[in-house]
Design an enzyme around this catalytic site. Structure first.
Site, short mmCIF file in Angstrom:
data_model
loop_
_atom_site.label_atom_id
_atom_site.label_comp_id
_atom_site.label_asym_id
_atom_site.label_seq_id
_atom_site.Cartn_x
_atom_site.Cartn_y
_atom_site.Cartn_z
N SER A 240 10.79 85.63 -17.99
CA SER A 240 11.98 86.26 -18.56
C SER A 240 13.09 86.42 -17.53
CB SER A 240 11.62 87.64 -19.12
OG SER A 240 11.33 88.55 -18.06
N GLY A 243 12.57 89.98 -15.69
CA GLY A 243 11.51 89.96 -14.68
C GLY A 243 11.83 89.04 -13.53
N GLU A 263 12.58 79.84 -13.22
CA GLU A 263 13.06 79.22 -14.46
C GLU A 263 13.04 80.31 -15.50
OE1 GLU A 263 12.97 78.45 -17.94
OE2 GLU A 263 11.09 77.37 -17.67
N CYS A 300 10.79 77.50 -23.42
CA CYS A 300 12.05 77.80 -22.73
C CYS A 300 13.15 76.82 -23.13
CB CYS A 300 11.84 77.80 -21.23
SG CYS A 300 10.89 76.40 -20.61
N GLU A 389 18.96 84.74 -24.88
CA GLU A 389 17.80 84.12 -25.50
C GLU A 389 16.94 85.16 -26.21
OE1 GLU A 389 13.97 81.37 -24.16
OE2 GLU A 389 14.80 82.84 -22.77
#
Length: 506
Positions: A240, A243, A263, A300, A389
């Site tokens: 995320s 995080g 990523e 993702c 997202e």
């Protein structure tokens, strides 16, 4: 073959238990207890990785390639047991796990082939020119050298390809860097059995015991201890934005900052141009629905946003997407927490002024249903809360007034992993206007496809400008991923006997 986890950490070649445990939460099947890591265990794993580095970094490319292949073979030897426990823990179907296992072993073999060719080393040799005027030139040789121990965080959505022996681990080992892996709590049993495969490959290949470590759990304190440990030289992370950003900041705040290759996901917008919409709106709608809901949208590269110019084709497209999504039943998400976050994200999107609902039914528990909402281009530009997202099968259809507004929205995008153009030949002039913009926004540009398939190959780029990733010059998929864990070193007038073996060959 049934696998029963023992729930221990792998450190310096030993399986170690700790006093505190946590219990797994599988989608189905039995739960198991796993040892919780502590900062002290992190330190032991990092010390062992540093000890291993001195010999592992000096192994030949052929030796490391054989090690990677041995890992692939040991994973395949446990294929049936891996499939069973991975499907139980993740809720993903058997075919998905088998495909992901093939991707995992395939990239290990690809990296093995790649390092044998030495392309990742970018060797450069400028021979001495003692007679050059006005000054002679010394002999200068450059090669990429491994950084040192690397911390890797397993990903929730790929229990194999982005976790224990996944891309970050494989590329670090290929580079000559030991790995300390923080397993993901969503699939600890899967992580353990794959770690057993790596452990077996270490013995087969004669590698130092500390070249790979697996630690379970431990909460934020363990994650912080790992990325701030003085012996860790780089971090690989898939997860995320919140995080990942927290870990990135810790890496940057260290007395000696280290690279954090995170990523962090994106909304992966698709731009649907007029001629393509006139020719095949139905096919694009069906493709979007399939890509949006693949794996319950837990990719993702999930294409969460589509932009289309208002008019009859846009209305037809919206109807076709709704029809395709209506056939999708509830899907199990990776964890109860991810399912809860998806529902909250959908509810937040529905509360934004100007949002109209096309399909909005939420599932209960660990399940998810696709949701489709619509906004005008004006609403999108006025509501940045929609830009973030939502991890799951939420689609946003943006109806723009004209191509100028479509281009303006493209210019305002944050960094993305992917951007997609759906075009026909008659859209070429318009697409050329968008291309310079999209090149600055994403690491991968697609034409007439869907981004949820990420090919593991030499040319792949899986990364992009922030917040898609924390390093726009890197990729976490493909052979270029190995370069993340190397740094260039130049040797001037160095006797051949003191040069790295790869430079001696030159």
């Amino acid at each position: 073959m049934t696998y029963t986890p023992h729930g221990r950490h792998l450190i310096a070649g030993d399986w170690i238990a700790s006093e505190t445990t946590f219990r797994s939460d599988p989608a189905h099947g039995p739960a198991h207890d796993f040892s919780e890591a502590t900062p002290d265990l992190v330190d032991r794993a990092c010390q062992a990785a540093e000890d291993a580095f001195w010999s592992f970094a000096e192994t030949t490319r052929a030796e490391r390639a054989a090690f990677l292949i041995a890992i692939a073979e040991e994973i395949e030897a446990r294929a049936e047991a891996i499939t069973e426990i991975a499907t139980q823990e993740s809720g993903l179907p058997q075919a998905r796990i088998e495909g992901e296992r093939g991707r995992t072993t395939g990239q290990l073999r690809l990296f093995a082939d790649h390092i044998l060719k030495a392309d990742h080393l970018d060797i450069r040799i400028d021979p001495a020119l003692p007679d050059r005027k006005p000054l002679p030139r010394p002999d200068i040789r450059m090669v990429q050298r491994p950084l040192g121990p690397v911390a890797v965080f397993g990903a929730s959505n790929f229990p194999l390809a982005f976790s224990t022996a996944g891309g970050d681990t494989a590329s670090a080992l290929a580079a000559g860097c030991p790995v300390v892996l923080r397993g993901h709590a969503a699939h600890p049993g899967t992580g353990e059995i794959v770690a057993e495969a790596i452990h077996a490959a270490i013995h087969r290949s004669g590698m130092p015991a500390g070249v790979f470590a697996l630690i379970h759990g431990g909460g934020n304190a363990v994650g912080q201890a790992l990325v701030t440990h003085s012996l860790i030289r780089a971090v690989g992370f898939t997860g995320s934005l919140r995080g990942g950003r927290a870990l990135f900041d810790l890496c940057a705040a260290r007395p000696e900052p280290i690279p954090f290759f995170g990523e962090l996901g994106s909304i992966n917008p698709m731009f649907l141009l007029p001629e393509a919409m006139a020719a095949r709106a139905d096919a694009i709608a069906q493709g979007w629905a399939a890509s949006l809901t693949m794996g319950a949208g837990q990719f993702c590269t999930n294409p969460g946003v589509a932009l289309v110019v208002e008019g009859p084709h846009a209305e037809h497209f919206a109807d076709a997407v709704l029809s395709a999504l209506s056939d999708v039943s509830e899907q199990t998400m990776l964890t109860g927490g991810i399912a809860s976050a998806y529902r909250k994200g959908c509810e937040a999107a529905l509360s934004v002024p100007g949002v109209s609902v096309v399909k909005a039914k939420l599932a209960d528990g660990r399940n998810a249903l696709p949701m489709l909402i619509r906004v005008s281009g004006d609403t999108w530009q006025a509501q940045p809360d929609l830009y973030h997202e939502v991890f799951g099968p939420l689609g946003i259809l943006i109806t723009v007034k004209d191509l100028a507004q479509m281009e303006a929205i493209a210019r305002d995008l944050e960094g993305q992993l992917t951007c997609t153009l759906h075009i026909d030949e008659g859209d070429t002039v318009l697409a050329r206007r968008l291309m310079p913009v999209l090149e600055r926004k994403a690491g991968r540009l697609l034409a007439n496809g869907f981004p949820t398939g990420v090919e593991v190959c030499d040319a792949m780029v899986h990364g992009g400008p922030y917040p898609a990733s924390t390093n726009f010059g890197a990729t976490s998929v493909g052979t270029m991923a190995i370069r993340r864990f190397l740094r260039p070193v130049a040797y001037q007038n160095m006797p051949a006997a003191l040069l790295p073996a790869d430079l001696q060959e030159g």
